[in-house]
Scaffold this motif. Structure first.
Motif, mmCIF file in Angstrom:
data_model
loop_
_atom_site.group_PDB
_atom_site.id
_atom_site.type_symbol
_atom_site.label_atom_id
_atom_site.label_comp_id
_atom_site.label_asym_id
_atom_site.label_seq_id
_atom_site.Cartn_x
_atom_site.Cartn_y
_atom_site.Cartn_z
ATOM 1 N N SER A 1 -1.868 41.149 19.189
ATOM 2 C CA SER A 1 -3.205 41.750 19.263
ATOM 3 C C SER A 1 -3.290 42.362 20.597
ATOM 4 O O SER A 1 -2.763 41.784 21.764
ATOM 5 C CB SER A 1 -4.408 40.636 19.319
ATOM 6 O OG SER A 1 -5.641 40.944 19.621
ATOM 7 N N THR A 2 -3.946 43.794 20.646
ATOM 8 C CA THR A 2 -4.064 44.379 21.954
ATOM 9 C C THR A 2 -5.289 44.024 22.758
ATOM 10 O O THR A 2 -5.671 44.443 23.877
ATOM 11 C CB THR A 2 -4.098 46.000 21.877
ATOM 12 O OG1 THR A 2 -5.348 46.376 21.097
ATOM 13 C CG2 THR A 2 -3.065 46.163 21.156
ATOM 14 N N HIS B 1 1.730 51.197 16.766
ATOM 15 C CA HIS B 1 1.694 51.404 15.280
ATOM 16 C C HIS B 1 0.210 52.156 15.253
ATOM 17 O O HIS B 1 -1.069 51.742 15.684
ATOM 18 C CB HIS B 1 1.557 50.226 14.687
ATOM 19 C CG HIS B 1 1.832 50.462 12.990
ATOM 20 N ND1 HIS B 1 0.924 51.378 12.457
ATOM 21 C CD2 HIS B 1 2.547 49.939 12.389
ATOM 22 C CE1 HIS B 1 1.501 51.238 11.197
ATOM 23 N NE2 HIS B 1 2.388 50.387 11.079
ATOM 24 N N ALA B 2 0.347 53.415 14.551
ATOM 25 C CA ALA B 2 -0.931 54.119 14.412
ATOM 26 C C ALA B 2 -1.833 53.367 13.477
ATOM 27 O O ALA B 2 -1.408 52.505 12.898
ATOM 28 C CB ALA B 2 -0.578 55.425 13.741
ATOM 29 N N PRO B 3 -3.379 53.602 13.350
ATOM 30 C CA PRO B 3 -4.122 53.011 12.270
ATOM 31 C C PRO B 3 -3.611 53.224 11.181
ATOM 32 O O PRO B 3 -3.233 54.314 10.843
ATOM 33 C CB PRO B 3 -5.602 53.540 13.016
ATOM 34 C CG PRO B 3 -5.129 54.666 13.553
ATOM 35 C CD PRO B 3 -3.862 54.587 14.274
ATOM 36 N N TYR B 4 -4.261 52.317 10.177
ATOM 37 C CA TYR B 4 -3.765 52.582 8.889
ATOM 38 C C TYR B 4 -4.723 53.913 8.203
ATOM 39 O O TYR B 4 -3.977 54.410 7.255
ATOM 40 C CB TYR B 4 -4.095 51.314 7.906
ATOM 41 C CG TYR B 4 -3.336 50.013 8.335
ATOM 42 C CD1 TYR B 4 -1.820 50.123 8.225
ATOM 43 C CD2 TYR B 4 -3.803 49.024 8.323
ATOM 44 C CE1 TYR B 4 -1.078 49.101 8.717
ATOM 45 C CE2 TYR B 4 -3.005 47.747 8.687
ATOM 46 C CZ TYR B 4 -1.614 47.931 8.820
ATOM 47 O OH TYR B 4 -0.837 46.760 9.049
ATOM 48 N N PHE C 1 2.073 46.639 18.704
ATOM 49 C CA PHE C 1 0.703 46.354 18.631
ATOM 50 C C PHE C 1 0.138 47.822 18.129
ATOM 51 O O PHE C 1 0.893 49.011 17.859
ATOM 52 C CB PHE C 1 0.498 46.455 19.939
ATOM 53 C CG PHE C 1 0.880 47.660 21.030
ATOM 54 C CD1 PHE C 1 -0.086 48.681 21.319
ATOM 55 C CD2 PHE C 1 1.927 47.756 21.372
ATOM 56 C CE1 PHE C 1 0.093 49.691 22.002
ATOM 57 C CE2 PHE C 1 2.269 49.073 22.312
ATOM 58 C CZ PHE C 1 1.402 49.976 22.536
ATOM 59 N N PHE C 2 -1.240 47.679 17.757
ATOM 60 C CA PHE C 2 -1.998 48.898 17.268
ATOM 61 C C PHE C 2 -2.191 49.734 18.272
ATOM 62 O O PHE C 2 -2.779 49.006 19.252
ATOM 63 C CB PHE C 2 -3.301 48.324 16.341
ATOM 64 C CG PHE C 2 -2.731 47.881 14.907
ATOM 65 C CD1 PHE C 2 -2.175 49.033 13.973
ATOM 66 C CD2 PHE C 2 -2.911 46.754 14.388
ATOM 67 C CE1 PHE C 2 -1.970 48.460 12.643
ATOM 68 C CE2 PHE C 2 -2.711 46.356 13.114
ATOM 69 C CZ PHE C 2 -2.088 47.332 12.288
ATOM 70 N N SER C 3 -2.396 51.042 18.361
ATOM 71 C CA SER C 3 -2.863 51.861 19.166
ATOM 72 C C SER C 3 -4.157 51.861 19.450
ATOM 73 O O SER C 3 -4.930 52.315 20.493
ATOM 74 C CB SER C 3 -2.200 53.290 18.792
ATOM 75 O OG SER C 3 -2.892 53.676 17.549
ATOM 76 N N ARG C 4 -4.986 51.522 18.339
ATOM 77 C CA ARG C 4 -6.203 51.132 18.384
ATOM 78 C C ARG C 4 -6.754 50.499 16.916
ATOM 79 O O ARG C 4 -5.778 49.896 16.582
ATOM 80 C CB ARG C 4 -6.864 52.690 18.267
ATOM 81 C CG ARG C 4 -6.868 53.127 16.810
ATOM 82 C CD ARG C 4 -7.330 54.736 17.135
ATOM 83 N NE ARG C 4 -6.407 55.607 18.180
ATOM 84 C CZ ARG C 4 -7.377 56.455 18.867
ATOM 85 N NH1 ARG C 4 -8.416 56.663 18.882
ATOM 86 N NH2 ARG C 4 -6.427 57.068 19.885
#
Length: 276
Positions: free
Chosen positions: A9-10, A67-70, A31-34
């Motif tokens: 988690s970011t 990782h870009a958002p889904y 991690f997710f970029s956002r």
């Protein structure tokens, strides 16, 4: 070196993710970029970034994966959704340069009835608009399971995108073990054959990272449900072969299994024990 980590988690920033990775025996992380469902990203904290870079340098964290958002779908039939994908990736790639020399992974998207050719054209157009010669980030297309109208269910579809991208040195592939197995690539019984096919179509030099996930579903199910290592249809023996394969062992491996942090720590320990 065995480069192994998990998805973190970011919430607390880069330095906190680095410390958490090290605490569970990892030497990389994703991690997710956002927010994975999209939205505005938090402002970059340059002090946090500096602390992370110092931590990484002192502890052997050589590569990380954003990782870009889904919700990023560059080949949607809806122009507004495509514009969201472009603006999101543009901002993400700008932010990635705060931590230079790393990877940014995204799902190619779903063409939603337009056909693969149209979808590929949209994705490649976005990448040609956004990729810059001076960027240090390598953008990774993820292999997909093939549910619905997903693009990237075959190596050939990914190759179609790569062929249309102008700055080819800024591109690579992230292979998800759950996805390729669900898509119909038999990494359990014919790992060598699958990798030979990948090399023939795309080239193993383009394979930059592995999402190491078991699958809840049977072979060629075209679904996308990850399972804990050894508890799914891929199984622990196949995982051992994957992490030790001569064509893969030098790559970074990222767990995306259905786990809390304690579960990831256990899986990292298991995979380290399997590493030869």
């Amino acid at each position: 070196m065995f480069t192994i980590g998990c998805h973190l988690s970011t919430t607390k920033g880069y330095a906190a993710m680095g410390r958490q990775a090290l605490a569970i025996g990892a030497n990389t992380f994703q991690f997710f970029s956002r927010n994975p469902r999209g939205g505005k990203a938090k402002a970059m904290d340059e002090k946090d970034v500096k602390q992370f870079l110092e931590l990484a340098g002192a502890n052997g964290i050589e590569i990380i994966l954003a990782h870009a958002p889904y919700t990023l779908n560059a080949c949607s039939a809806d122009g507004g959704i495509r514009e969201f994908a472009i603006s999101t990736m543009e901002d993400d790639l700008r932010r990635m340069e705060y931590t230079p020399g790393n990877f940014y992974n995204f799902h190619p998207g779903s063409h939603v009835g337009q056909g693969v050719e149209a979808g590929v054209d949209y994705i490649a157009a976005m990448l040609n608009q956004l990729l810059k010669p001076e960027q240090t980030t390598v953008v990774l297309l993820e292999t997909m399971a093939g549910k619905g109208s997903e693009i990237g269910r075959t190596f050939d579809e990914l190759k179609l995108i790569l062929d249309k991208v102008e700055l080819k040195d800024k591109m690579g592939i992230c292979m998800d073990t759950c996805h390729v197995y669900d898509a119909g690539y038999d990494i359990v019984n014919d790992l060598d054959g699958v990798l030979e096919e990948f090399d023939r179509i795309i080239g193993l030099d383009k394979l930059k990272a592995i999402h190491i996930n078991d699958s809840k579903n049977p072979f060629e199910s075209h679904k996308d449900r990850h399972e804990k290592i050894g508890d799914g249809t891929i199984g622990i023996a196949a995982m051992e072969r994957i992490i030790n394969h001569s064509a893969l062992r030098q790559l970074p491996f990222f767990l995306e299994t259905p786990n809390e942090i304690e579960g990831y720590e256990k899986e990292i320990r298991i995979l380290k024990e399997l590493r030869k």
